[in-house]
Design a protein around this motif. Sequence first.
Motif, PDB file in Angstrom:
ATOM      1  N   PHE A 147       1.794 -25.941  -8.220  1.00  0.00           N
ATOM      2  CA  PHE A 147       2.650 -24.797  -7.994  1.00  0.00           C
ATOM      3  C   PHE A 147       2.451 -23.704  -9.038  1.00  0.00           C
ATOM      4  N   GLY A 148       2.596 -22.466  -8.570  1.00  0.00           N
ATOM      5  CA  GLY A 148       2.628 -21.339  -9.484  1.00  0.00           C
ATOM      6  C   GLY A 148       4.011 -21.175 -10.074  1.00  0.00           C
ATOM      7  N   GLN A 149       4.147 -20.185 -10.959  1.00  0.00           N
ATOM      8  CA  GLN A 149       5.424 -19.991 -11.643  1.00  0.00           C
ATOM      9  C   GLN A 149       6.441 -19.253 -10.785  1.00  0.00           C
ATOM     10  N   TYR A 188       9.059 -33.953  -8.878  1.00  0.00           N
ATOM     11  CA  TYR A 188       8.796 -32.735  -9.632  1.00  0.00           C
ATOM     12  C   TYR A 188      10.007 -32.416 -10.501  1.00  0.00           C
ATOM     13  N   PHE A 206       7.642 -19.475  -4.280  1.00  0.00           N
ATOM     14  CA  PHE A 206       6.570 -20.231  -4.899  1.00  0.00           C
ATOM     15  C   PHE A 206       5.338 -20.240  -4.008  1.00  0.00           C
ATOM     16  N   ARG A 240       5.864 -11.390 -11.332  1.00  0.00           N
ATOM     17  CA  ARG A 240       6.786 -12.477 -11.687  1.00  0.00           C
ATOM     18  C   ARG A 240       8.210 -12.137 -11.272  1.00  0.00           C
ATOM     19  N   GLY A 279      14.543 -21.666 -15.135  1.00  0.00           N
ATOM     20  CA  GLY A 279      13.716 -20.465 -15.070  1.00  0.00           C
ATOM     21  C   GLY A 279      12.232 -20.710 -14.957  1.00  0.00           C
ATOM     22  N   GLN A 280      11.846 -21.956 -14.743  1.00  0.00           N
ATOM     23  CA  GLN A 280      10.411 -22.250 -14.690  1.00  0.00           C
ATOM     24  C   GLN A 280       9.977 -22.778 -13.330  1.00  0.00           C
ATOM     25  N   HIS A 281       8.685 -23.022 -13.209  1.00  0.00           N
ATOM     26  CA  HIS A 281       8.145 -23.482 -11.936  1.00  0.00           C
ATOM     27  C   HIS A 281       8.195 -25.011 -11.845  1.00  0.00           C
ATOM     28  N   LEU A 282       7.867 -25.483 -10.697  1.00  0.00           N
ATOM     29  CA  LEU A 282       7.837 -26.923 -10.461  1.00  0.00           C
ATOM     30  C   LEU A 282       6.660 -27.552 -11.192  1.00  0.00           C
ATOM     31  N   GLN A 283       6.946 -28.642 -11.883  1.00  0.00           N
ATOM     32  CA  GLN A 283       5.887 -29.384 -12.566  1.00  0.00           C
ATOM     33  C   GLN A 283       5.923 -30.826 -12.083  1.00  0.00           C
TER      34      GLN A 283
END
Lengths: 115, 114
Positions: free
Chosen positions: B105-107, A36, B90, B9, A41-45
């Motif tokens: 996953f969410g932000q 990942y 998360f 958030r 500042g962002q989520h897991l991708q």
Amino acid sequence: AQSVSQHNHHVILSEAASLELGCNYSYGGTVNLFWYVQYPGQHLQLLLKYFSGDPLVKGIKGFEAEFIKSKFSFNLRKPSVQWSDTAEYFCAVNSPSGGSYIPTFGRGTSLIVHP
Amino acid sequence: AAGVIQSPRHLIKEKRETATLKCYPIPRHDTVYWYQQGPGQDPQFLISFYEKMQSDKGSIPDRFSAQQFSDYHSELNMSSLELGDSALYFCASSLTEGLNTEAFFGQGTRLTVV
């Protein structure tokens, strides 16, 4: 319990350099493996995943990873990094936990790419 | 495509207050996971639910509780907040496919305890 080790906690590269991030896991049975990326500042991708088949997996943005079962490893590679690859990279493993499969994460590797 | 939605958030709370974080999984996903990611840390698994029942428990403090509702959304309730609870929380969801389960996953909700 399952554990995931990422050996490089901080990596600093110049653009166009090659990248290899190490990941080892402890579980001896069948596992599924993931990399990942987390931009600031962002989520897991999800970058890429290995479930079965060809141990060389290609993901998004030019990343690839190779599953080597004998070494319990799933290293991430990219031949030529870009400034936009600056991010945190996490290796994760699905392993049995009770009746389900829980992703377990490594500590992460912080990659900084200088332009 | 629909993704995992988390709210709020951002959240700022004082010590000893309570907080409730919400997670709306991807439609038709049957499993929800909660993770806590402290500053510079890897995501730590807290708890998961499968078909509205708690399925696994990780390093969730006793001050925290969670549940999954009939519409599959989940809430993480945190009481007696401490400074050390400041983290990114998360939520992830998945459709259980045995070992081939992939979590989305969410932000995240960034909780700051002051």
